[in-house]
Design a protein around this motif. Structure first.
Motif, short mmCIF file in Angstrom:
data_model
loop_
_atom_site.label_atom_id
_atom_site.label_comp_id
_atom_site.label_asym_id
_atom_site.label_seq_id
_atom_site.Cartn_x
_atom_site.Cartn_y
_atom_site.Cartn_z
N UNK A 63 0.84 -1.20 0.00
CA UNK A 63 0.00 0.00 0.00
C UNK A 63 0.87 1.25 0.00
N UNK A 64 2.00 1.19 0.71
CA UNK A 64 2.93 2.32 0.69
C UNK A 64 3.40 2.60 -0.73
N UNK A 65 3.73 1.56 -1.47
CA UNK A 65 4.16 1.73 -2.87
C UNK A 65 3.01 2.30 -3.71
N UNK A 66 1.80 1.83 -3.44
CA UNK A 66 0.65 2.28 -4.23
C UNK A 66 0.34 3.75 -4.03
N UNK A 67 0.38 4.22 -2.79
CA UNK A 67 0.03 5.63 -2.57
C UNK A 67 1.09 6.57 -3.13
N UNK A 68 2.36 6.15 -3.09
CA UNK A 68 3.40 6.96 -3.71
C UNK A 68 3.17 7.08 -5.20
N UNK A 69 2.79 5.98 -5.83
CA UNK A 69 2.50 5.98 -7.26
C UNK A 69 1.30 6.87 -7.57
N UNK A 70 0.23 6.73 -6.79
CA UNK A 70 -0.98 7.52 -7.02
C UNK A 70 -0.69 9.02 -6.94
N UNK A 71 0.13 9.40 -5.98
CA UNK A 71 0.42 10.82 -5.79
C UNK A 71 1.31 11.41 -6.87
N UNK A 72 2.23 10.60 -7.42
CA UNK A 72 3.23 11.12 -8.35
C UNK A 72 2.89 10.92 -9.81
N UNK A 103 12.63 12.68 -12.93
CA UNK A 103 11.74 13.82 -12.75
C UNK A 103 11.29 13.82 -11.29
N UNK A 104 11.57 14.90 -10.59
CA UNK A 104 11.23 15.00 -9.17
C UNK A 104 9.81 15.53 -9.03
N UNK A 105 9.01 14.88 -8.21
CA UNK A 105 7.64 15.31 -7.96
C UNK A 105 7.50 15.83 -6.53
N UNK A 106 6.80 16.93 -6.39
CA UNK A 106 6.41 17.40 -5.06
C UNK A 106 5.12 16.71 -4.64
N UNK A 107 4.27 16.38 -5.61
CA UNK A 107 3.06 15.61 -5.34
C UNK A 107 3.48 14.17 -5.07
N UNK A 108 3.13 13.67 -3.88
CA UNK A 108 3.69 12.38 -3.48
C UNK A 108 2.70 11.53 -2.70
N UNK A 109 3.19 10.83 -1.69
CA UNK A 109 2.31 9.89 -0.97
C UNK A 109 1.26 10.57 -0.10
N UNK A 110 1.44 11.85 0.23
CA UNK A 110 0.39 12.57 0.95
C UNK A 110 -0.85 12.70 0.08
N UNK A 111 -0.66 13.19 -1.15
CA UNK A 111 -1.78 13.27 -2.10
C UNK A 111 -2.29 11.87 -2.42
N UNK A 112 -1.33 10.91 -2.56
CA UNK A 112 -1.72 9.55 -2.90
C UNK A 112 -2.54 8.87 -1.82
N UNK A 113 -2.20 9.13 -0.56
CA UNK A 113 -2.97 8.53 0.53
C UNK A 113 -4.41 9.03 0.54
N UNK A 114 -4.57 10.33 0.33
CA UNK A 114 -5.92 10.89 0.30
C UNK A 114 -6.70 10.33 -0.89
N UNK A 115 -6.05 10.18 -2.04
CA UNK A 115 -6.73 9.59 -3.19
C UNK A 115 -7.11 8.14 -2.91
N UNK A 116 -6.18 7.42 -2.27
CA UNK A 116 -6.46 6.03 -1.92
C UNK A 116 -7.67 5.93 -0.98
N UNK A 117 -7.74 6.80 0.00
CA UNK A 117 -8.86 6.80 0.93
C UNK A 117 -10.17 7.14 0.20
N UNK A 118 -10.08 8.04 -0.75
CA UNK A 118 -11.27 8.38 -1.55
C UNK A 118 -11.72 7.19 -2.38
N UNK A 119 -10.75 6.49 -2.99
CA UNK A 119 -11.05 5.32 -3.80
C UNK A 119 -11.71 4.22 -2.99
#
Length: 289
Positions: free
Chosen positions: A105-114, A268-284
């Motif tokens: 899940x940690x890997x998934x939320x990082x992917x979702x955010x970036x 490519x460095x992303x500022x959007x990361x697992x914080x955004x990804x966690x919220x998206x995961x919770x929404x999903x």
């Protein structure tokens, strides 16, 4: 809706305030929760106490801002610590419930955010673990988390470059064959720090960091220069946070090792990361509504 998301990492604790799906502001505090974990198997008592104080402060900040819901999640350091239950109990006594994420899940939320477009490979270098995830708009096709990160490298090798390179090379074999991808993205404080140093940032600027192409040569050069500079003199590197001064060489060697393994000379460095990804995961999953 207003949400607050707190990421309890092995080196730092971060807070994101988000409104209607858009990140409004982020905060970061370096608490070193995972330092010493590789050698002792436990979260350091002093750093644990500091982390709990930061969590309480972040909750107050979120409540003052008017967050409708506050999420706290933890990753590898808490996941593997022998005194994990004690940390979670102390947090619960302060009214803080922490979601300890499984590695997948940690890997998934990082992917979702970036994620951007096409087939992306997202590298998330943390303090106690590093995740590599590959996928597209339909989801993940590969993900792997290994127990290597800045705190682990510091515990095991300090700044012995030969030892760091050998440890990284040996550990990275654990990723096996990573599927082909179009874009290599990196999230986390390591890659962002090399951007802030390259751009000589006095204050972090997410607009500059996000989507910044960071070349391998830049990372190698900074590792060489920082390593050659005594720790007490590393304040000369603008953009290098005080509490990362003894960690960044190991982090850079790990980042370069991953680039080499994947056959790329830049990320490519992303500022959007697992914080955004966690919220998206919770929404999903229907938790954040």
């Amino acid at each position: 809706m207003k949400y607050a998301v707190v990421d309890i990492g092995s080196n730092s604790v971060r807070l994101m305030l988000s409104q209607d799906g858009v990140s409004v502001k982020k905060f970061v505090a370096t608490t070193g929760l995972g330092r010493g974990l590789a050698t002792t198997g436990k979260l350091d008592t002093y750093n644990l106490a500091i982390t709990l104080d930061v969590l309480a402060d972040y909750r107050k900040t979120a409540e003052k801002w008017g967050a409708d819901e506050i999420f706290f999640f933890a990753t590898e350091a808490v996941r593997r610590a022998d005194n994990r239950a004690d940390f979670l109990f102390q947090a619960r006594e302060r009214g803080i419930e922490i979601d300890v994420l499984p590695s997948q899940i940690e890997a998934k939320i990082g992917f979702l955010g970036a994620y951007t477009e096409g087939v992306c490979c997202v590298v998330d270098i943390g303090g106690a673990s590093t995740e590599i995830a590959v996928g597209d708009e339909r989801g993940l096709i590969y993900s792997k988390s290994l127990p290597i990160g800045l705190a682990v490298l510091n515990d095991e090798c300090k700044e012995d470059v030969d030892a760091l390179q050998a440890y990284v090379a040996k550990t990275l074999r654990g990723y096996g064959e990573v599927p082909k991808f179009d874009h290599l993205l990196s999230i986390g404080g390591t890659s962002a720090t090399f951007v802030t140093m390259q751009e000589q940032m006095i204050e972090y600027d997410a607009k500059i960091v996000d989507m910044y192409r960071l070349n391998r040569d830049i990372v190698v050069d900074f590792c060489r220069r920082v390593h050659a500079t005594p720790i007490e003199q590393r304040g000369c590197f603008a953009g290098l946070e005080v509490k990362r001064r003894d960690l960044i060489v190991g982090g850079g060697i790990l980042l370069v090792g991953i680039m080499d393994m994947l056959g790329r000379d830049s990320v490519i460095v992303r500022d959007s990361d697992n914080l955004e990804g966690y919220l998206e995961y919770k929404t999903m999953t229907g938790v954040a509504e």
